[in-house]
Design a protein around this motif. Sequence first.
Motif, PDB file in Angstrom:
ATOM      1  N   TYR A 115      -3.802  -7.944  -1.781  1.00  0.00           N
ATOM      2  CA  TYR A 115      -2.604  -7.102  -1.993  1.00  0.00           C
ATOM      3  C   TYR A 115      -2.103  -6.548  -0.644  1.00  0.00           C
ATOM      4  CZ  TYR A 115      -0.036  -3.050  -3.974  1.00  0.00           C
ATOM      5  OH  TYR A 115       0.907  -2.109  -4.303  1.00  0.00           O
ATOM      6  N   ASN A 161      -7.557   5.986  -1.584  1.00  0.00           N
ATOM      7  CA  ASN A 161      -7.734   5.196  -2.815  1.00  0.00           C
ATOM      8  C   ASN A 161      -7.515   3.697  -2.626  1.00  0.00           C
ATOM      9  OD1 ASN A 161      -4.995   5.644  -2.506  1.00  0.00           O
ATOM     10  ND2 ASN A 161      -4.602   5.955  -4.686  1.00  0.00           N
ATOM     11  N   PHE A 162      -6.659   3.339  -1.646  1.00  0.00           N
ATOM     12  CA  PHE A 162      -6.499   1.923  -1.272  1.00  0.00           C
ATOM     13  C   PHE A 162      -6.624   1.868   0.262  1.00  0.00           C
ATOM     14  CE2 PHE A 162      -4.661   2.222  -5.426  1.00  0.00           C
ATOM     15  CZ  PHE A 162      -5.025   1.030  -6.032  1.00  0.00           C
ATOM     16  N   MET A 166      -2.783   0.575   1.633  1.00  0.00           N
ATOM     17  CA  MET A 166      -1.797   1.608   1.957  1.00  0.00           C
ATOM     18  C   MET A 166      -1.480   1.625   3.447  1.00  0.00           C
ATOM     19  SD  MET A 166      -0.942   2.786  -0.926  1.00  0.00           S
ATOM     20  CE  MET A 166      -1.237   1.127  -1.498  1.00  0.00           C
ATOM     21  N   ARG A 169       0.701  -1.484   4.295  1.00  0.00           N
ATOM     22  CA  ARG A 169       2.106  -1.463   3.898  1.00  0.00           C
ATOM     23  C   ARG A 169       2.917  -0.395   4.635  1.00  0.00           C
ATOM     24  NH1 ARG A 169       2.110  -0.143  -2.528  1.00  0.00           N
ATOM     25  NH2 ARG A 169       2.233   2.104  -2.450  1.00  0.00           N
ATOM     26  N   THR A 239       1.117   9.025   2.474  1.00  0.00           N
ATOM     27  CA  THR A 239       0.796   8.898   1.054  1.00  0.00           C
ATOM     28  C   THR A 239      -0.317   9.876   0.759  1.00  0.00           C
ATOM     29  OG1 THR A 239       1.401   6.561   0.971  1.00  0.00           O
ATOM     30  CG2 THR A 239      -0.058   7.348  -0.757  1.00  0.00           C
ATOM     31  N   GLU A 262       5.088   9.355  -0.122  1.00  0.00           N
ATOM     32  CA  GLU A 262       4.686   8.761  -1.398  1.00  0.00           C
ATOM     33  C   GLU A 262       3.626   9.694  -1.965  1.00  0.00           C
ATOM     34  OE1 GLU A 262       2.678   7.209  -3.967  1.00  0.00           O
ATOM     35  OE2 GLU A 262       2.117   5.492  -2.709  1.00  0.00           O
ATOM     36  N   ARG A 290      -7.346   0.526 -13.194  1.00  0.00           N
ATOM     37  CA  ARG A 290      -7.341  -0.003 -11.830  1.00  0.00           C
ATOM     38  C   ARG A 290      -7.900   1.091 -10.920  1.00  0.00           C
ATOM     39  NH1 ARG A 290      -2.012  -0.362  -8.720  1.00  0.00           N
ATOM     40  NH2 ARG A 290      -2.563  -1.430  -6.788  1.00  0.00           N
ATOM     41  N   THR A 295      -5.325   6.043  -8.947  1.00  0.00           N
ATOM     42  CA  THR A 295      -4.133   5.341  -8.470  1.00  0.00           C
ATOM     43  C   THR A 295      -2.922   6.207  -8.798  1.00  0.00           C
ATOM     44  OG1 THR A 295      -5.232   3.264  -9.029  1.00  0.00           O
ATOM     45  CG2 THR A 295      -2.870   3.154  -8.699  1.00  0.00           C
ATOM     46  N   CYS A 296      -2.004   6.340  -7.840  1.00  0.00           N
ATOM     47  CA  CYS A 296      -0.850   7.236  -8.061  1.00  0.00           C
ATOM     48  C   CYS A 296      -0.002   6.832  -9.253  1.00  0.00           C
ATOM     49  CB  CYS A 296       0.060   7.247  -6.836  1.00  0.00           C
ATOM     50  SG  CYS A 296      -0.754   7.835  -5.389  1.00  0.00           S
ATOM     51  N   VAL A 297       0.061   5.512  -9.523  1.00  0.00           N
ATOM     52  CA  VAL A 297       0.901   5.059 -10.639  1.00  0.00           C
ATOM     53  C   VAL A 297       0.105   4.919 -11.938  1.00  0.00           C
ATOM     54  CG1 VAL A 297       2.715   3.922  -9.297  1.00  0.00           C
ATOM     55  CG2 VAL A 297       0.601   2.682  -9.785  1.00  0.00           C
ATOM     56  N   ALA A 457       3.024  -3.083  -9.023  1.00  0.00           N
ATOM     57  CA  ALA A 457       3.163  -3.126  -7.567  1.00  0.00           C
ATOM     58  C   ALA A 457       3.210  -4.563  -7.064  1.00  0.00           C
ATOM     59  CB  ALA A 457       2.002  -2.389  -6.923  1.00  0.00           C
ATOM     60  N   PHE A 463       8.425   0.399  -3.793  1.00  0.00           N
ATOM     61  CA  PHE A 463       7.461   1.320  -4.403  1.00  0.00           C
ATOM     62  C   PHE A 463       7.774   2.726  -3.908  1.00  0.00           C
ATOM     63  CE2 PHE A 463       3.616   3.650  -4.956  1.00  0.00           C
ATOM     64  CZ  PHE A 463       2.900   3.037  -5.964  1.00  0.00           C
TER      65      PHE A 463
HETATM   66  C1  SIN Z   1      -1.148   4.437  -4.767  1.00  0.00           C
HETATM   67  O1  SIN Z   1      -1.978   4.767  -5.586  1.00  0.00           O
HETATM   68  O2  SIN Z   1      -0.698   5.253  -3.949  1.00  0.00           O
HETATM   69  C2  SIN Z   1      -0.611   3.032  -4.639  1.00  0.00           C
HETATM   70  C3  SIN Z   1      -0.859   2.192  -5.795  1.00  0.00           C
HETATM   71  C4  SIN Z   1      -0.224   0.833  -5.700  1.00  0.00           C
HETATM   72  O3  SIN Z   1       0.145   0.356  -4.638  1.00  0.00           O
HETATM   73  O4  SIN Z   1      -0.077   0.226  -6.757  1.00  0.00           O
END
Ligand code: SIN
Length: 494
Positions: A115, A161-162, A166, A169, A239, A262, A290, A295-297, A457, A463
């Motif tokens: 990803y 978290n990623f 993160m 990107r 983020t 974000e 996930r 995860t933010c979403v 995503a 995003f």
């Molecule tokens: C996030 O949790 O900030 C990102 C999640 C994603 O990229 O799907």
Amino acid sequence: MTKLLTLTRADLLCSANYIGGAWLPAASGARYAVEDPASGAAFADVPDSAADDARLAADHAYAAFDGWRARSARDRAGLLKRWHALIVANTDDLARLISREQGKPLAEARAEVAYGASYVEWFAEEAVRAYGDMIPEPARGKKLMVVKEPAGVVAAITPWNFPLAMIARKIAPALAAGCTVVAKPAEDTPLTALALVQLAHEAGIPPGVLNMVTASRASTPGVADAWLQDPRVRKITFTGSTAVGKSLARDSAGTLKKLSLELGGNAPFIVFDDADLDAAVNGLMAAKFRNGGQTCVSPNRVYVHDSVYPAFAARLAQRVAALAVGPASDPASQIGPLINSRALDKVAGHVADAVERGAGVLCGGAPLRRPGDDRARYYAPTVLTDADHGMRLAQEETFGPVVALFRFHSEDEVVALANDTPFGLAAYFYARDIARVWRVADRLETGIVGINEGALAAEAAPFGGIKDSGYGREGSRYGLDDYMHTKYLCMGGL
Ligand code: SIN
């Protein structure tokens, strides 16, 4: 105290700051421990940087800016493509680092590497398409043109978290646009970010173009503040929590920086009475679990129409109860530990509050103690019923493996409930009536809407959120724009 992880390439376990193309300790010599999320036991250490380290990084980024922006877009794209190839070639080691410091199971960590790499590839391709515009002149004898210019030095502050995706990107579009970067990874997960920088170095990203400093939770404000006050830093991309995002917006006002924020979410997930229930359960499982719900979403409030509530709850609980919880290193694990003890306390607190206010527990509902490990930070995947908006879990992001089911009766009622939050990152709904699909998609107040889909995503998509979830977009052509200024050129005397 760095103890070796079993990596194919031991040199990807980096334990210094990367500034001006060199690996350096913090000027003070201070270091902090990186902890195993499952147990809290320290397994590595990295520099505990302060304001002077952050300023040194900004000095190098500023000095490198003119040279980097002057290179052709194709040249920058070529270096990003090399970086992408190295990330993909080292997937297994990067995934091991992610799992070790963040706790997500190895298969999921590998998916994160793919990803994150997809953003690097995407922005390598977009670098050569940062087009400007010709504007039809309103008066004869003039030409009106628009060109895109890199914003300047970018400070990237990224979450745990990623740990790879993160940072990739944020850095990839910045470099593609011609910006140079100073970055600080999350205090919990510095190792993946440093390995990524090592690969950027090998790809040939020139000294000073990408700089990274690590810092503990206590030292992070000093690092961030050095960049916030520095007029040479022209953009902050962050983020993380809404509280920190707002403080960055306030504290950068003195130098009026461009900002991408974000921030937190509190995603609604709506199951209408005409939904395909199996598809909705699958979508919810994918979106909610996930990264163990961190995860933010991640859906935080699941609204189910009264007429399908019992059937949906039963199917969901069966799937959730079957999830395997365990260490990231165990190939059977589907859900790893929470990131730290504060996270465990928050999840447990949300569930206790909900139960006290009348929620039922269909499965889970408690921390999971693994035999022989009384410090473990696992939480049992949980389904709660009869949730309502008086509960903490309706107001705040739980960020853990807990599904709270709310009941609704009408479309108007559920849209109002879904929008009844200061946040506006993502929303999901499942419905088959096409008129309803358009109505609801129009009325949901979020930056991202999943319609009969739980996996949203993608590198090609924008995003980001609205309201207290922030502003700016990551990924897609909009994600490149966020790192550029629009300059208008007016040529007269023609
Ligand atoms: C996030 O949790 O900030 C990102 C999640 C994603 O990229 O799907």
